[in-house]
Design a protein around this motif. Structure first.
Motif, short mmCIF file in Angstrom:
data_model
loop_
_atom_site.label_atom_id
_atom_site.label_comp_id
_atom_site.label_asym_id
_atom_site.label_seq_id
_atom_site.Cartn_x
_atom_site.Cartn_y
_atom_site.Cartn_z
N GLY A 213 36.28 37.89 66.24
CA GLY A 213 35.60 36.60 66.26
C GLY A 213 34.35 36.54 65.40
N MET A 214 34.11 37.55 64.61
CA MET A 214 32.92 37.59 63.77
C MET A 214 33.12 36.66 62.56
N ARG A 215 32.07 35.93 62.20
CA ARG A 215 32.12 35.06 61.02
C ARG A 215 32.39 35.91 59.78
N ALA A 216 32.93 35.28 58.76
CA ALA A 216 33.30 35.99 57.53
C ALA A 216 32.09 36.66 56.88
N ASP A 217 30.94 35.96 56.84
CA ASP A 217 29.76 36.56 56.21
C ASP A 217 29.24 37.74 57.04
N ALA A 218 29.30 37.61 58.34
CA ALA A 218 28.87 38.71 59.21
C ALA A 218 29.82 39.90 59.06
N ARG A 219 31.11 39.63 58.92
CA ARG A 219 32.10 40.70 58.73
C ARG A 219 31.83 41.45 57.42
N ARG A 220 31.52 40.69 56.37
CA ARG A 220 31.20 41.33 55.08
C ARG A 220 29.96 42.21 55.22
N ASN A 221 28.94 41.71 55.92
CA ASN A 221 27.71 42.50 56.13
C ASN A 221 28.04 43.78 56.90
N TYR A 222 28.84 43.67 57.95
CA TYR A 222 29.23 44.81 58.77
C TYR A 222 29.91 45.86 57.90
N GLU A 223 30.88 45.42 57.11
CA GLU A 223 31.64 46.35 56.26
C GLU A 223 30.76 46.98 55.18
N ARG A 224 29.85 46.19 54.58
CA ARG A 224 28.93 46.76 53.58
C ARG A 224 27.99 47.78 54.22
N LEU A 225 27.50 47.47 55.42
CA LEU A 225 26.63 48.41 56.12
C LEU A 225 27.34 49.74 56.38
N LEU A 226 28.59 49.67 56.82
CA LEU A 226 29.35 50.91 57.06
C LEU A 226 29.57 51.69 55.78
N THR A 227 29.93 51.00 54.72
CA THR A 227 30.15 51.66 53.42
C THR A 227 28.88 52.35 52.96
N GLU A 228 27.76 51.65 53.04
CA GLU A 228 26.50 52.22 52.59
C GLU A 228 26.01 53.32 53.53
N GLY B 126 22.31 45.30 50.92
CA GLY B 126 21.87 43.97 50.53
C GLY B 126 21.53 43.07 51.71
N VAL B 127 21.15 43.70 52.84
CA VAL B 127 20.77 42.92 54.03
C VAL B 127 19.43 43.43 54.55
N GLY B 128 18.85 42.68 55.45
CA GLY B 128 17.60 43.11 56.07
C GLY B 128 17.88 44.08 57.21
N ILE B 129 16.83 44.78 57.64
CA ILE B 129 16.98 45.76 58.72
C ILE B 129 17.39 45.07 60.02
N GLY B 130 16.96 43.83 60.21
CA GLY B 130 17.36 43.07 61.41
C GLY B 130 18.87 42.88 61.48
N THR B 131 19.50 42.65 60.33
CA THR B 131 20.96 42.49 60.28
C THR B 131 21.63 43.80 60.67
N LEU B 132 21.10 44.91 60.16
CA LEU B 132 21.66 46.21 60.53
C LEU B 132 21.59 46.38 62.06
N TYR B 133 20.42 46.11 62.64
CA TYR B 133 20.26 46.30 64.08
C TYR B 133 21.06 45.30 64.91
N ARG B 134 21.38 44.12 64.36
CA ARG B 134 22.25 43.19 65.10
C ARG B 134 23.65 43.77 65.22
N HIS B 135 24.10 44.44 64.17
CA HIS B 135 25.44 45.04 64.20
C HIS B 135 25.45 46.40 64.91
N PHE B 136 24.39 47.17 64.68
CA PHE B 136 24.31 48.54 65.20
C PHE B 136 22.93 48.70 65.83
N PRO B 137 22.83 48.56 67.15
CA PRO B 137 21.51 48.53 67.80
C PRO B 137 20.68 49.81 67.65
N ASN B 138 21.32 50.92 67.27
CA ASN B 138 20.58 52.17 67.08
C ASN B 138 21.39 53.09 66.17
#
Length: 189
Positions: free
Chosen positions: A7-22, A44-56
């Motif tokens: 149920g994740m939005r497309a832009d959020a899914r892209r951020n999630y996948e880029r975060l994992l790759t990086e 290419g995202v802020g630290i807040g976006t990282l923590y929204r996907h991965f809290p720690n």
């Protein structure tokens, strides 16, 4: 590959996948203590976006390590049908050492959550413990491994061996020697 929540939005899914790759790239380069700010910046995202996907850090490590866990689980299922139960267990433990040594610092992180059910990284250790426990039980039933050996102890030993190998990069045979030495003490009779 670790999948983003349904149920994740497309832009959020892209951020999630880029975060994992990086994160994979940063952990491979700098170990599991790599800067999370750097991971976010590289994605290419802020630290807040990282923590929204991965809290720690453990949540991010868990997602990064998920592919290896799936490989280890699949391998354990294959090895459950191997003709030599002790050899199957040893093969799987060698693969555990190899995977734990994939990222500098991962073995230490895995050791620290081996008895912690609250960590996000612990969600990897539960299925691993079950898979290894099945292989161990089969080897014990065959009479090739002592009855007093516990899977939690074996996993701690494999992580310790991976950590020792990580700390001694000039000796590529160290992990295998330590694992062979450890396994001699496991055999019954």
């Amino acid at each position: 590959m670790a999948q983003p929540p349904a149920g994740m939005r497309a832009d959020a899914r892209r951020n999630y996948e880029r975060l994992l790759t990086e994160a994979r790239s940063a952990f491979a380069e700098h170990g599991t203590d790599a800067s999370l700010e750097d991971v976010a910046r590289r994605a290419g995202v802020g630290i807040g976006t990282l923590y929204r996907h991965f809290p720690n850090r453990d949540a991010l490590l868990s997602a990064v390590f998920e592919d290896a866990v799936n490989d280890l689980l699949a391998r354990s299922h294959e090895l459950l049908h191997a003709p030599e139960p002790c050899t199957a267990l040893v093969t799987w433990l060698r693969e555990m050492v190899s995977h734990a040594g994939e990222y500098r610092g991962l073995a230490r992180s895995l050791m620290s959550v081996s008895c912690d059910t609250t960590s996000a990284l612990a969600r990897c250790s539960g299925p691993i413990r079950e898979a290894g426990g099945a292989l161990l039980a089969r080897a014990q039933e065959a009479g090739t491994v002592r009855e007093d050996v516990a899977i939690a102890d074996l996993l701690q030993l494999t992580h310790a061996i991976a950590l020792a190998a990580e700390e001694t990069p000039g000796d590529p045979e160290l992990a295998d020697r330590l694992l062979r030495l450890t396994l001699r003490g496991l055999k019954s009779g």
